[in-house]
Design a protein around this motif. Structure first.
Motif, PDB file in Angstrom:
ATOM      1  N   TYR A  76      29.759  19.573 -17.009  1.00 11.79           N
ATOM      2  CA  TYR A  76      29.877  20.006 -15.611  1.00 11.79           C
ATOM      3  C   TYR A  76      31.057  20.958 -15.440  1.00 11.79           C
ATOM      4  N   ARG A  77      31.078  22.001 -16.272  1.00 10.77           N
ATOM      5  CA  ARG A  77      32.222  22.908 -16.337  1.00 10.77           C
ATOM      6  C   ARG A  77      32.484  23.604 -15.002  1.00 10.77           C
ATOM      7  N   ALA A  78      31.438  24.080 -14.355  1.00  9.55           N
ATOM      8  CA  ALA A  78      31.604  24.772 -13.069  1.00  9.55           C
ATOM      9  C   ALA A  78      32.100  23.814 -11.996  1.00  9.55           C
ATOM     10  N   ASP A  79      31.527  22.600 -11.963  1.00  7.87           N
ATOM     11  CA  ASP A  79      31.942  21.601 -10.972  1.00  7.87           C
ATOM     12  C   ASP A  79      33.420  21.262 -11.117  1.00  7.87           C
ATOM     13  N   PHE A  80      33.877  21.132 -12.365  1.00  8.55           N
ATOM     14  CA  PHE A  80      35.262  20.712 -12.598  1.00  8.55           C
ATOM     15  C   PHE A  80      36.268  21.766 -12.131  1.00  8.55           C
ATOM     16  N   ILE A  81      35.989  23.039 -12.367  1.00 10.72           N
ATOM     17  CA  ILE A  81      36.949  24.056 -11.941  1.00 10.72           C
ATOM     18  C   ILE A  81      36.836  24.304 -10.434  1.00 10.72           C
ATOM     19  N   TYR A  82      35.630  24.338  -9.910  1.00 13.55           N
ATOM     20  CA  TYR A  82      35.416  24.630  -8.484  1.00 13.55           C
ATOM     21  C   TYR A  82      35.985  23.528  -7.595  1.00 13.55           C
ATOM     22  N   GLU A  83      35.579  22.300  -7.843  1.00 12.46           N
ATOM     23  CA  GLU A  83      35.988  21.199  -6.963  1.00 12.46           C
ATOM     24  C   GLU A  83      37.484  20.930  -7.036  1.00 12.46           C
ATOM     25  N   ASN A  84      38.054  20.979  -8.234  1.00 14.63           N
ATOM     26  CA  ASN A  84      39.489  20.700  -8.347  1.00 14.63           C
ATOM     27  C   ASN A  84      40.349  21.780  -7.710  1.00 14.63           C
ATOM     28  N   ILE A  85      39.959  23.038  -7.882  1.00 20.67           N
ATOM     29  CA  ILE A  85      40.724  24.115  -7.246  1.00 20.67           C
ATOM     30  C   ILE A  85      40.658  23.993  -5.720  1.00 20.67           C
ATOM     31  N   LEU A  86      39.489  23.672  -5.194  1.00 23.59           N
ATOM     32  CA  LEU A  86      39.358  23.522  -3.743  1.00 23.59           C
ATOM     33  C   LEU A  86      40.181  22.354  -3.219  1.00 23.59           C
ATOM     34  N   GLN A  88      42.872  20.772  -4.457  1.00 18.57           N
ATOM     35  CA  GLN A  88      44.327  20.952  -4.498  1.00 18.57           C
ATOM     36  C   GLN A  88      44.779  22.108  -3.599  1.00 18.57           C
ATOM     37  N   SER A  89      43.993  23.174  -3.526  1.00 16.34           N
ATOM     38  CA  SER A  89      44.371  24.291  -2.663  1.00 16.34           C
ATOM     39  C   SER A  89      44.406  23.875  -1.197  1.00 16.34           C
ATOM     40  N   ASN A  90      43.404  23.130  -0.773  1.00 13.66           N
ATOM     41  CA  ASN A  90      43.356  22.679   0.620  1.00 13.66           C
ATOM     42  C   ASN A  90      44.534  21.770   0.957  1.00 13.66           C
ATOM     43  N   VAL A  91      44.806  20.812   0.092  1.00 13.69           N
ATOM     44  CA  VAL A  91      45.872  19.837   0.372  1.00 13.69           C
ATOM     45  C   VAL A  91      47.252  20.493   0.292  1.00 13.69           C
ATOM     46  N   ILE A  92      47.480  21.316  -0.715  1.00 11.56           N
ATOM     47  CA  ILE A  92      48.787  21.968  -0.862  1.00 11.56           C
ATOM     48  C   ILE A  92      49.053  22.924   0.301  1.00 11.56           C
ATOM     49  N   HIS A  93      48.060  23.731   0.658  1.00 11.51           N
ATOM     50  CA  HIS A  93      48.264  24.704   1.735  1.00 11.51           C
ATOM     51  C   HIS A  93      48.492  24.010   3.076  1.00 11.51           C
ATOM     52  N   GLN A  94      47.714  22.970   3.368  1.00 10.52           N
ATOM     53  CA  GLN A  94      47.902  22.255   4.635  1.00 10.52           C
ATOM     54  C   GLN A  94      49.215  21.482   4.660  1.00 10.52           C
ATOM     55  N   SER A  95      49.683  21.056   3.510  1.00 10.67           N
ATOM     56  CA  SER A  95      50.998  20.397   3.448  1.00 10.67           C
ATOM     57  C   SER A  95      52.094  21.385   3.850  1.00 10.67           C
ATOM     58  N   TYR A  96      51.952  22.624   3.414  1.00  8.91           N
ATOM     59  CA  TYR A  96      52.897  23.677   3.819  1.00  8.91           C
ATOM     60  C   TYR A  96      52.795  23.955   5.312  1.00  8.91           C
ATOM     61  N   LEU A  97      51.581  24.164   5.797  1.00 11.33           N
ATOM     62  CA  LEU A  97      51.388  24.522   7.205  1.00 11.33           C
ATOM     63  C   LEU A  97      51.876  23.427   8.157  1.00 11.33           C
ATOM     64  N   ASN A  98      51.806  22.181   7.710  1.00 10.23           N
ATOM     65  CA  ASN A  98      52.149  21.051   8.584  1.00 10.23           C
ATOM     66  C   ASN A  98      53.492  20.418   8.235  1.00 10.23           C
ATOM     67  N   ASN A  99      54.313  21.183   7.520  1.00 13.11           N
ATOM     68  CA  ASN A  99      55.721  20.800   7.281  1.00 13.11           C
ATOM     69  C   ASN A  99      55.889  19.453   6.580  1.00 13.11           C
ATOM     70  N   ALA A 138      41.343  22.050 -17.123  1.00 13.25           N
ATOM     71  CA  ALA A 138      42.740  22.359 -17.435  1.00 13.25           C
ATOM     72  C   ALA A 138      43.235  23.560 -16.636  1.00 13.25           C
ATOM     73  N   ILE A 139      42.394  24.591 -16.520  1.00 15.34           N
ATOM     74  CA  ILE A 139      42.789  25.782 -15.762  1.00 15.34           C
ATOM     75  C   ILE A 139      43.004  25.443 -14.290  1.00 15.34           C
ATOM     76  N   ALA A 140      42.157  24.574 -13.746  1.00 20.21           N
ATOM     77  CA  ALA A 140      42.340  24.138 -12.359  1.00 20.21           C
ATOM     78  C   ALA A 140      43.686  23.437 -12.190  1.00 20.21           C
ATOM     79  N   LYS A 141      44.014  22.571 -13.129  1.00 18.15           N
ATOM     80  CA  LYS A 141      45.272  21.827 -13.041  1.00 18.15           C
ATOM     81  C   LYS A 141      46.487  22.747 -13.219  1.00 18.15           C
ATOM     82  N   ILE A 142      46.366  23.726 -14.111  1.00 20.29           N
ATOM     83  CA  ILE A 142      47.452  24.703 -14.271  1.00 20.29           C
ATOM     84  C   ILE A 142      47.652  25.470 -12.968  1.00 20.29           C
ATOM     85  N   ALA A 143      46.543  25.813 -12.326  1.00 20.54           N
ATOM     86  CA  ALA A 143      46.628  26.509 -11.039  1.00 20.54           C
ATOM     87  C   ALA A 143      47.360  25.661 -10.007  1.00 20.54           C
TER      88      ALA A 143
END
Length: 310
Positions: A76-86, A88-99, A138-143
Motif C-alpha cells: 500500500y505504498r501510495a496509501d502510506f505516503i498520502y495518508e501520513n503526509i496529510l 501530520q501536515s494537518n495537525v502540525i499546521h493547525q497547531s501553529y495556527l492555534n498557538n 519513511a519519506i512521509a516521516k522525514i517530511a
C-alpha cells in the motif's frame, strides 16, 4: 506542561498513542483530549481545523499514523505516503495556527538510510538511500520532522520530533499481513502451539538485527522529552541493544512454550540488515528504558494470548 494543561493525543487508540495516554494519566495529567478516527478524520483538513479552533489544545502528541510491516508498506505504498503526509501536515499546521505551546511528532527509525553506519546517529538522516520496501512511509516521516523544524525556524514554534526504535506492547497489531515482526511471531508461535503444528516458518534468514522497546517505556520517554527537550532536530528513543531475528524467534518460542521446529524461509525478504539506534542524545538528556525484552514479551503474551484468549 501542568497537570491540568489541555493535552491532545492524536492516535490514542493505537499502541503508541494509548501508551502515551496511560503514562500521562499515571503521572497525574487530568485534561487529556482524544478523538476516534470516526469522530475526527485527521486526513480531513477542515475537520482538523474545526477541532483545533473549538478545543484549543495546549500540548499535542502526534502519534496518529498509518503503520504496518514489510508486506503492508510494500503493498500500500501510495496509501502510506498520502495518508501520513496529510495527517501530520494537518495537525502540525493547525497547531501553529492555534498557538499550541508544544507539539511532539513521532516518527520511526525506518527514516534512516538502509546502509547507514551503525549504531544510527541522528546526524545520519538523509545521508543515503532508504530501504525500498518502506520508502514511501519513511519519506512521509522525514517530511514530518522537517516540517516541525521549518515551523520552528519560520514561526518559532516549539515543535519537537522523536524517532522510536521497533516497538511492541499492549494494544499491538497482530494481523499477520500488516503487523511488525515481534507481534507476528508471537501470534505464529501461539497458534502453532495450540494447533500442535510441527514447525513455524519465519520470513528471511534470521540474520537481520533488530532493537525492540516496550511501548510503555517509549511513552514515558515521550512525556519526559515533552517536559525536558526544546531543540531543533529529533531524538532517537531506544534501548541501544539489538537481537537477531533468529534469536528473537527462539526467545518467543521459549516464552510461548512451543516445542516444534523453526524454519527460516530465505526466499522471503529480510528488510534492513541492522537498525540499532544510537541513544547517546537521549541518555545525556537523562532518560533510560526500564523493561527488559524477555520480561516485556512475557507481559505482552500473557495480556494478549493468555488472559484474553482469542
Amino acid at each position: 506542561m501542568e497537570k491540568k494543561s489541555k493535552i491532545f493525543v492524536a492516535g490514542h487508540r493505537g499502541m503508541v498513542g494509548s501508551a502515551i495516554v496511560k503514562d500521562l494519566e499515571n503521572q497525574g495529567y487530568t485534561n487529556i483530549i482524544y478523538k476516534t478516527s470516526s469522530e475526527l478524520n485527521l486526513i480531513n483538513q477542515q475537520a482538523v481545523a474545526s477541532f483545533f479552533e473549538s478545543e484549543k489544545p495546549e500540548y499535542v502528541f502526534l502519534a496518529a499514523a498509518k503503520v504496518g510491516g514489510i508486506i503492508a508498506n510494500n503493498t500500500y505504498r501510495a496509501d502510506f505516503i498520502y495518508e501520513n503526509i496529510l495527517i501530520q501536515s494537518n495537525v502540525i499546521h493547525q497547531s501553529y495556527l492555534n498557538n499550541v505551546k508544544k507539539l511532539l511528532f513521532l516518527g520511526s527509525t525506518c527514516i534512516y538510510p538502509k546502509l547507514a553506519p551503525q549504531p544510527l546517529k541522528e546526524d545520519y538522516l538523509l545521508t543515503g538511500l532508504l530501504e525500498e520496501t518502506n520508502e514511501p512511509y519513511a519519506i512521509a516521516k522525514i517530511a514530518g520532522i522537517k516540517m516541525c523544524d521549518a515551523y520552528r525556524d519560520q514561526y518559532d514554534c516549539n515543535f519537537i520530533s522523536v524517532m522510536p526504535t521497533n516497538l511492541y506492547g499492549f494494544n499491538d497489531n497482530y494481523d499477520l499481513q500488516n503487523s511488525h515482526v515481534l507481534p507476528a511471531l508471537l501470534r505464529k508461535f501461539h497458534e502453532a502451539k495450540i494447533n500442535n503444528q510441527s514447525q513455524v516458518e519465519v520470513w528471511g534468514t534470521g540474520d537481520p538485527l533488530r532493537e525492540f522497546l516496550h511501548a510503555s517505556d517509549m511513552a514515558n520517554a515521550c512525556v519526559y522529552l515533552m517536559q525536558n527537550y526544546n531543540e531543533k532536530g529529533f531524538v532517537n528513543i531506544g534501548t541501544g541493544i539489538e537481537i537477531s531475528i533468529k534469536d528473537l524467534a527462539h526467545l518467543i518460542k521459549k516464552v510461548v512454550g512451543y516445542k516444534g521446529d523453526i524454519i527460516f524461509d530465505s526466499s522471503k525478504p529480510n528488510g534492513t540488515p541492522r537498525k540499532l539506534t544510537d541513544i547517546t542524545k537521549l541518555t545525556n538528556l537523562g532518560w533510560k528504558y526500564k523493561i527488559e525484552l524477555e520480561e516485556g514479551i512475557r507481559n505482552v503474551y500473557q495480556e494478549k494470548f493468555t488472559l484474553n484468549a482469542e
